[in-house]
Design a protein around this motif. Structure first.
Motif, mmCIF file in Angstrom:
data_model
loop_
_atom_site.group_PDB
_atom_site.id
_atom_site.type_symbol
_atom_site.label_atom_id
_atom_site.label_comp_id
_atom_site.label_asym_id
_atom_site.label_seq_id
_atom_site.Cartn_x
_atom_site.Cartn_y
_atom_site.Cartn_z
ATOM 1 N N GLN A 236 7.764 -20.168 -2.910
ATOM 2 C CA GLN A 236 9.167 -19.906 -2.557
ATOM 3 C C GLN A 236 9.970 -19.524 -3.795
ATOM 4 N N THR A 237 9.775 -20.264 -4.868
ATOM 5 C CA THR A 237 10.520 -19.965 -6.094
ATOM 6 C C THR A 237 10.098 -18.620 -6.677
ATOM 7 N N MET A 238 8.813 -18.290 -6.531
ATOM 8 C CA MET A 238 8.317 -17.007 -7.039
ATOM 9 C C MET A 238 8.946 -15.844 -6.280
ATOM 10 N N LEU A 239 8.946 -15.927 -4.949
ATOM 11 C CA LEU A 239 9.507 -14.855 -4.131
ATOM 12 C C LEU A 239 11.013 -14.721 -4.353
ATOM 13 N N TRP A 240 11.700 -15.843 -4.444
ATOM 14 C CA TRP A 240 13.140 -15.822 -4.670
ATOM 15 C C TRP A 240 13.473 -15.220 -6.036
ATOM 16 N N ALA A 241 12.718 -15.591 -7.051
ATOM 17 C CA ALA A 241 12.955 -15.050 -8.388
ATOM 18 C C ALA A 241 12.692 -13.547 -8.430
ATOM 19 N N SER A 242 11.640 -13.098 -7.754
ATOM 20 C CA SER A 242 11.305 -11.667 -7.782
ATOM 21 C C SER A 242 12.405 -10.827 -7.135
ATOM 22 N N GLN B 298 -1.662 -2.578 -19.518
ATOM 23 C CA GLN B 298 -0.788 -1.677 -20.268
ATOM 24 C C GLN B 298 0.515 -1.376 -19.526
ATOM 25 N N ARG B 299 0.626 -1.854 -18.275
ATOM 26 C CA ARG B 299 1.810 -1.546 -17.486
ATOM 27 C C ARG B 299 2.485 -2.780 -16.896
ATOM 28 N N ALA B 300 1.708 -3.811 -16.621
ATOM 29 C CA ALA B 300 2.212 -4.947 -15.855
ATOM 30 C C ALA B 300 3.260 -5.753 -16.621
ATOM 31 N N LEU B 301 4.185 -6.333 -15.856
ATOM 32 C CA LEU B 301 5.149 -7.275 -16.427
ATOM 33 C C LEU B 301 4.479 -8.637 -16.486
ATOM 34 N N VAL B 302 4.222 -9.130 -17.697
ATOM 35 C CA VAL B 302 3.541 -10.413 -17.885
ATOM 36 C C VAL B 302 4.519 -11.423 -18.477
ATOM 37 N N TRP B 303 4.130 -12.693 -18.400
ATOM 38 C CA TRP B 303 5.038 -13.757 -18.849
ATOM 39 C C TRP B 303 5.400 -13.636 -20.326
ATOM 40 N N THR C 294 5.655 -22.968 -12.094
ATOM 41 C CA THR C 294 4.377 -22.266 -12.135
ATOM 42 C C THR C 294 3.540 -22.677 -13.330
ATOM 43 N N ALA C 295 2.209 -22.639 -13.136
ATOM 44 C CA ALA C 295 1.296 -23.011 -14.213
ATOM 45 C C ALA C 295 0.983 -21.831 -15.120
ATOM 46 N N GLN C 296 1.405 -20.642 -14.744
ATOM 47 C CA GLN C 296 1.077 -19.439 -15.501
ATOM 48 C C GLN C 296 2.198 -18.978 -16.425
ATOM 49 N N ALA C 297 3.205 -19.830 -16.637
ATOM 50 C CA ALA C 297 4.428 -19.395 -17.313
ATOM 51 C C ALA C 297 4.238 -18.953 -18.761
ATOM 52 N N CYS C 298 3.154 -19.302 -19.397
ATOM 53 C CA CYS C 298 2.968 -18.924 -20.796
ATOM 54 C C CYS C 298 1.764 -18.006 -20.982
ATOM 55 N N SER C 299 1.286 -17.403 -19.915
ATOM 56 C CA SER C 299 0.068 -16.600 -19.989
ATOM 57 C C SER C 299 0.381 -15.116 -20.039
ATOM 58 N N ALA C 300 -0.675 -14.337 -20.234
ATOM 59 C CA ALA C 300 -0.564 -12.879 -20.224
ATOM 60 C C ALA C 300 -0.921 -12.337 -18.848
ATOM 61 N N GLN C 301 -0.681 -13.135 -17.817
ATOM 62 C CA GLN C 301 -0.918 -12.719 -16.441
ATOM 63 C C GLN C 301 0.377 -12.148 -15.852
ATOM 64 N N PRO C 302 0.274 -11.355 -14.783
ATOM 65 C CA PRO C 302 1.488 -10.858 -14.128
ATOM 66 C C PRO C 302 2.423 -11.992 -13.743
ATOM 67 N N VAL C 303 3.705 -11.768 -13.888
ATOM 68 C CA VAL C 303 4.688 -12.819 -13.650
ATOM 69 C C VAL C 303 4.673 -13.270 -12.193
ATOM 70 N N PHE C 304 4.691 -12.323 -11.285
ATOM 71 C CA PHE C 304 4.868 -12.681 -9.883
ATOM 72 C C PHE C 304 3.520 -12.725 -9.164
ATOM 73 N N ALA C 305 3.051 -13.941 -8.955
ATOM 74 C CA ALA C 305 1.768 -14.175 -8.296
ATOM 75 C C ALA C 305 1.866 -15.448 -7.472
#
Length: 406
Positions: free
Chosen positions: A225-231, A256-261, A311-322
């Protein structure tokens, strides 16, 4: 006339073009190929491109009739005599060709393909020299797109942009695309074409609140819910394109394109995004987007702060919205959720960008301010603004007259 040494020109090219090996290779190949050339005879050389019977030919190479792909002009084999006499000019001319080709993204080149194909077919059918169209030729082509092909005004504008790109890549004049008669024809098409019933609808602040209520009643986990609302809030107030913050696939993304944390900075009163690429900036530096706090329940800063906390991914190089299960948020996925939440098939991931532009206009922002906020490079931003209650006078008449919606 003083001749500039080749090694000096190459050093200058390296300085300005950096690591663009394709352009540097074009320069060096031109120097190698033309170093021993002497000025050609006065007789002209006939290129193998599209020409009408009996028409004069251009000295610049261009697409053959059978080629309907986006034009790619390699190192020139045919040059005006003055250019061939000086290899440095030929090399720089080839480099300029490469730069013109790279002035649009690969995605835009693909979008231009149908327009170039239609233009070349029109020229063949009417014995028109494709690289030497007259104003009336362009007007007739435009009219055929509306009358014969029944294209919408927005599609016709894309086709004309494709023709312009085709002419630019082949060194032809583009002034015929700026005539008053063509402008009048486009205005006539605009008046005859009714507004599309399928045009995207903008999101409003009230829609955002309704969306949040939907999420709170849904079966989504709190972190989702927080992810969808933030996006949604970030895209709305940041006027983001879907490609700037969403992944193209639920399982894969382009690093090379994605928005990551690691490209997101959250301060008490703002969120800053460091975009890698955008639609109008493909160089690897899409610039930064700063979204400020709104101080109400739709505040994107509060939404992003809460999402980062959960979210547990907040400090990673993964896409923000997952999603918590690992799937990335994609445009089709967000479209489906938005349409379910708002019970409207005319909303999409692009509706936030439209809504953000409309909100700025309703609060008195100028077209220049909106263009800068949405990172537009043309007046296309005007087509994003919708007529809403309380619209300032400077927008009321212009918005009411625009039927060509995104």
């Amino acid at each position: 006339m003083t001749t500039i040494p080749r090694h000096y020109l190459f050093a200058l090219a390296s300085l300005f073009l950096g690591r663009d090996s394709s352009i540097l290779q074009a320069i060096t190949s031109q120097w190698s190929a033309t170093a021993s050339l002497s000025p050609p005879a006065a007789s002209s050389v006939t290129p193998s491109g599209l020409t009408a019977p009996g028409a004069s030919t251009s000295s610049r190479p261009h697409l053959p009739e059978s080629d309907v792909s986006v034009p790619r002009t390699g190192p020139r084999s045919l040059q005006p005599s003055s250019t061939r006499a000086f290899p440095q000019l030929a090399a720089l001319s080839a480099a300029s060709d490469a730069l013109v080709e790279d002035s649009v993204s690969e995605r835009t080149k693909q979008t231009f393909k149908p327009g170039i194909a239609a233009y070349l077919e029109f020229c063949r059918s009417n014995s028109i020299v494709a690289l030497s169209p007259t104003t009336e030729n362009i007007v007739s082509f435009t009219t055929s797109l509306f009358v014969v092909r029944s294209l919408s005004l927005s599609s016709i504008r894309v086709y004309l942009a494709a023709v312009r790109y085709y002419l630019l890549c082949n060194g032809a004049a583009v002034d015929v695309l700026k005539s008053a008669r063509l402008t009048a024809v486009l205005h006539g098409i605009e008046r005859r074409q009714p507004p599309s019933a399928l045009a995207r609808r903008e999101l409003s602040v009230d829609d955002l609140i309704h969306f949040r209520r939907y999420l709170q009643r849904s079966n989504y986990a709190y972190v989702d819910q927080t992810m969808l609302w933030a996006s949604v809030t970030l895209a709305f107030y940041g006027l983001l394109r879907a490609s700037e913050y969403l992944a193209p696939s639920i399982h894969t993304f382009d690093s090379q394109r994605a928005l990551v944390w690691t490209a997101v900075s959250i301060a008490p009163d703002s969120v800053t995004l460091r975009l890698k690429v955008t639609k109008t900036r493909q160089s690897g530096d899409g610039g930064t987007v700063t979204v400020s706090s709104t101080g109400d329940e739709t505040c994107p800063v509060l939404a992003m702060s809460e999402f980062r906390r959960t979210t547990a991914q907040a400090c990673s190089a993964q896409p923000v919205f997952a999603f918590a299960e690992g799937n990335y948020l994609t445009p089709p996925c967000l479209n489906k959720i938005l349409r379910q939440a708002l019970n409207c098939n005319q909303v999409s991931s692009h509706s936030m960008r439209i809504g953000g532009a409309t909100l700025l206009a309703s609060r008195g922002a100028s077209e220049a301010v909106i263009r800068r906020a949405g990172r537009w490079r043309s007046t296309a931003s005007e087509r994003y603004v919708r007529q809403v209650a309380g619209m300032p006078p400077q927008w009321t008449s212009s918005v009411a007259s625009l039927r060509d919606r995104v």
